[in-house]
Design an enzyme around this catalytic site. Sequence first.
Site, mmCIF file in Angstrom:
data_model
loop_
_atom_site.group_PDB
_atom_site.id
_atom_site.type_symbol
_atom_site.label_atom_id
_atom_site.label_comp_id
_atom_site.label_asym_id
_atom_site.label_seq_id
_atom_site.Cartn_x
_atom_site.Cartn_y
_atom_site.Cartn_z
ATOM 1 N N LYS A 32 -13.310 2.587 0.759
ATOM 2 C CA LYS A 32 -12.965 2.549 2.179
ATOM 3 C C LYS A 32 -14.198 2.937 3.003
ATOM 4 C CE LYS A 32 -8.979 4.367 3.327
ATOM 5 N NZ LYS A 32 -7.861 5.354 3.373
ATOM 6 N N THR A 36 -6.282 -1.393 10.036
ATOM 7 C CA THR A 36 -6.019 -0.466 11.140
ATOM 8 C C THR A 36 -5.749 -1.156 12.480
ATOM 9 O OG1 THR A 36 -7.603 1.043 10.072
ATOM 10 C CG2 THR A 36 -6.667 1.737 12.165
ATOM 11 N N ARG A 69 0.843 -1.208 0.000
ATOM 12 C CA ARG A 69 0.000 0.000 0.000
ATOM 13 C C ARG A 69 0.868 1.244 0.000
ATOM 14 N NH1 ARG A 69 -1.713 2.849 4.903
ATOM 15 N NH2 ARG A 69 -3.344 4.383 4.405
#
Length: 330
Positions: A215, A273, A33
């Site tokens: 997202k 996350t 990423r």
Amino acid sequence: MTRRTKIVATVGPASESPDALEALIRTGVDVFRLNLSHGPLEEHLERVIEIRAAADRVGRVVGVLADLPGPKVRCAPFPDGGVMLETLAVVELAAGSASSDQRRIEIEYPSLPSDVRVDDYVILGDGAITLRVLQVVPVVRAVVESGGRVQGRPGAHLHSKRLRLETPTEEDLVLARAMAAADVDFLAVSFVRAAADLRRVREVVGDWRGGIVAKIETAHAVEALNELVEEADAIMVARGDLGIECPMEDVPHLQKQIVRRCVESGVPVITATQMLESMITAPAPTRAEVSDVANAVFDGTDAVMLSGETAIGADPVRVVRTMARITERA
């Protein structure tokens, strides 16, 4: 035992060298990423070339995901060294971009006075500092409910349903064109609210053959989940901003709801996350982190994502090796 869950690793100062990229690929990274919120476009384009070269040396196919910044509201700069916002202190909030201090915080959002309401929360930075609005006229005042040191130009998270910012931004569209031309495999669109946001990105990338990732990080996106699943090529459960936007106790339920919907529709889903956050500095994860990763796999997530753990962590290779072991066992 074959590992079916893919590992997405964020590239940063700790992992951007050719040797580090090669070591991470050998250890198990499937997709890199690039966080386009940090650094100039030219650097990211160079990283795409370096990732492709490292994958060629290892003899593996590795994907590249370019994560578009999306709209970002920031505070005006605090003094050098930062200031301490004490819990229970009352501060003034104002629209502006000149400067901020411990008594008055300027936020780079012109319609701030008309868009906030009493009891709204304003979150600074990564969520550690929380302000609650006490009054909006004649000036906006807020109480510091959880304080701490704030410095630089931290992000300011306002109530998304009243936020007058569009996504994708013009900058996002410029970056999307450039990254599509560089033949990245995925473009992640931040702060999406509706399927139309994804279609705007599709329009500018033309016949690019990659996939668009929505997202899910706002209440709007949760409400529009069905149409986003229909339009997107993949979904990311972006728990960082989602946990600021929604009560933290709701996030596990929302994660399961999103993953379940994707599994039912056959749309790939990434869980992201703080999955192994402690390993930014520690040599081993907490038991809670291990359970978090394993439970995401049990629920059916197709990929798990590492952010700061590989971007700025002390030992990115150890982090990926740990993630691979957990997902393989799950």
